[in-house]
Design a protein around this motif. Sequence first.
Motif, PDB file in Angstrom:
ATOM      1  N   PHE A 283       0.910  -1.293   0.154  1.00  0.00           N
ATOM      2  CA  PHE A 283       0.011   0.024   0.082  1.00  0.00           C
ATOM      3  C   PHE A 283       0.837   1.450  -0.010  1.00  0.00           C
ATOM      4  N   TYR A 284       1.940   1.123   0.529  1.00  0.00           N
ATOM      5  CA  TYR A 284       2.674   2.543   0.749  1.00  0.00           C
ATOM      6  C   TYR A 284       3.509   2.773  -0.400  1.00  0.00           C
ATOM      7  N   VAL A 286       2.575   2.091  -3.485  1.00  0.00           N
ATOM      8  CA  VAL A 286       1.730   2.105  -4.861  1.00  0.00           C
ATOM      9  C   VAL A 286       1.348   3.707  -5.067  1.00  0.00           C
ATOM     10  N   ARG A 287       1.453   4.101  -6.085  1.00  0.00           N
ATOM     11  CA  ARG A 287       1.544   5.623  -6.394  1.00  0.00           C
ATOM     12  C   ARG A 287      -0.258   6.060  -6.033  1.00  0.00           C
ATOM     13  N   LYS A 288      -0.118   7.251  -5.101  1.00  0.00           N
ATOM     14  CA  LYS A 288      -1.580   7.739  -4.639  1.00  0.00           C
ATOM     15  C   LYS A 288      -1.578   9.199  -5.064  1.00  0.00           C
ATOM     16  N   ILE A 289      -2.554   9.601  -5.769  1.00  0.00           N
ATOM     17  CA  ILE A 289      -2.732  11.068  -6.074  1.00  0.00           C
ATOM     18  C   ILE A 289      -3.893  11.529  -5.038  1.00  0.00           C
ATOM     19  N   ASP A 290      -3.690  12.891  -4.634  1.00  0.00           N
ATOM     20  CA  ASP A 290      -4.464  13.442  -3.919  1.00  0.00           C
ATOM     21  C   ASP A 290      -5.087  14.637  -4.814  1.00  0.00           C
ATOM     22  N   THR A 291      -6.272  14.659  -5.127  1.00  0.00           N
ATOM     23  CA  THR A 291      -7.080  15.545  -6.115  1.00  0.00           C
ATOM     24  C   THR A 291      -7.949  16.560  -5.352  1.00  0.00           C
ATOM     25  N   TYR A 409       5.998   8.009  -3.455  1.00  0.00           N
ATOM     26  CA  TYR A 409       4.888   7.739  -4.130  1.00  0.00           C
ATOM     27  C   TYR A 409       3.553   8.359  -3.970  1.00  0.00           C
ATOM     28  N   GLN A 410       3.622   9.571  -3.259  1.00  0.00           N
ATOM     29  CA  GLN A 410       2.560  10.390  -3.308  1.00  0.00           C
ATOM     30  C   GLN A 410       2.611  11.706  -4.262  1.00  0.00           C
ATOM     31  N   CYS A 411       1.532  11.702  -5.004  1.00  0.00           N
ATOM     32  CA  CYS A 411       1.526  12.959  -5.761  1.00  0.00           C
ATOM     33  C   CYS A 411       0.319  13.727  -5.603  1.00  0.00           C
ATOM     34  N   SER A 412       0.414  15.084  -6.007  1.00  0.00           N
ATOM     35  CA  SER A 412      -0.863  15.931  -5.689  1.00  0.00           C
ATOM     36  C   SER A 412      -1.208  16.797  -7.000  1.00  0.00           C
TER      37      SER A 412
END
Length: 544
Positions: A283-284, A286-291, A409-412
């Motif tokens: 889970f940590y 894997v790329r995650k995007i805050d929209t 792996y965190q994007c915004s």
Amino acid sequence: VGAESQIVRQPLSQFIHDNHQERSDLLHVEELIEDCEIEEFQRVLITGAVHRGRVSSKTGSTSTRNQNVTSAVESPRNWTGKLLSSDLKMNSGDEEIGDLSRFLVQALKIRQKYITLALQSFPKTTASFLKAVPIRGSQPIINIVDEKLKIDGSNSIVSSIISLQSRTMTPPSDPIQPFDTSFHSDQPLRFELQSGVYQVFDLSLNTTAADCTSNGIQLQFPYPDVASFIAEFNILVAMAANGPLKSYTYKRLSYLASRFTMHGLLNESREVAAQRTISHKDFYNVRKIDTHIHASSCMNQKHLLRFIKKKLRTESSQYVFKRSGKHPWTLQQVFNKLNLSSYDLSVDHLDVHADRNTFHRFDKFNAKYNPIGASELRDIFIKTDNFSNGRYFAELIKEVSDDLEESKYQCSELRLSIYGKSLDEWDKLAKWAVNHKVYSPNVRWLIQIPRLYDVFRSNNLVENFGDVIRNVFQPLFEVTARPRSHPELHQFLKHVIGFDSVDDESKLEPHRFRNDSPVPESWDSTENPPYSFIYIIFIVICSC
């Protein structure tokens, strides 16, 4: 199977079916379940379908009719698109269910049309499903576009639209100098706002010198006309108010949620085991995007509090604020006016967290952007255009971006506001980003356009809604044709990926967008135009 078969018998027809068989064949497969082993049945149930399959029996034998069935399972990719097709095929005798399903398919086709015209990618699975489910009286997606333009496969614009669906999207590389870019030569183009739509004229296609300096040849870009938009808008409004359709969609969503719950209960251990076989993925990482996050609220309240305390401790003598016609104030003087010290500040005193009291209260939500309820602190710390040229705001976003890059792996997708009250807003925003080097490979920008026309009109900042459209989009046309006229904007637009609009959607609309509604240049009322006027923004983007 015993009692367990009664639990899953009702939705079994949704899991087990063949596109080329009649419902009687499905019921026959359902009858075979009574002789199944539980493990075999669970495998078939979770993988999605029995497709001309042989079902193993406890006794080791089946009837002659059963022996003609061989086992095979559809992949999830093959049956993902059958969310609505099962209703269209298996409930053919139920006209109401069939009509409701067709409404949803029609809504998806309308969405596909507008996404395609805006040169955005439409989900391939949904697109392939829509091709397989025709609607009576509907047209292919290419023919939906205004036929006055005579669009066909040879048209370069439409060709780019079609190729976009199959194009592989790859993330951009991390440039060493993100704002370094080449400037192409100026293009002989002229722009004119007509009925709220920017028309583009090519001056190089004229035959005479006189024409070359005046009119030019109008370039045609596909976009839906007002009548088509209003008709399709009214269709969607009618669907939203349709009681049977709302009941059907609620039941459908409940069914899908139940199916996923059953999948989790029966397959959780298998998925965990399969996940462990994949190296370097959890889970940590894997790329995650805050929209849908405005840049002014991208930091948490503790981060903002820590930043304010640090600046008050290290840069208290810096001039950071100035009211019109008055001397500038230092940061310490601003806090003295507010009767505050660094010791008094706390997370609760800052009060920038959107709690339950802001739900359906747009006024309270906006007030949360003022730290300690003071507009002066908002202007100093979370504005791009202020006395310090947005230096503190740039430093804040850089700190947030550093945290994103550290986690890797965190994007915004952060929103920046363009209000449309003056023509130089784009240049100011671009200079802020370029001069302060506000860039991160983990951050992309969206431009948010608030509905504040009524405020601007009441203060005589604009004369009509057409001025707002002109202030927002004219610089974009100019920098596209002549990039050296707005050099910082040309560099900044490389990192802008879209537009957004925001307002309190719970407010009643005093005016309904109709065929006889005033064009933006004629809308000089002090009230906001209807929210459906976002159509104007859409078609301008289509012509960019």
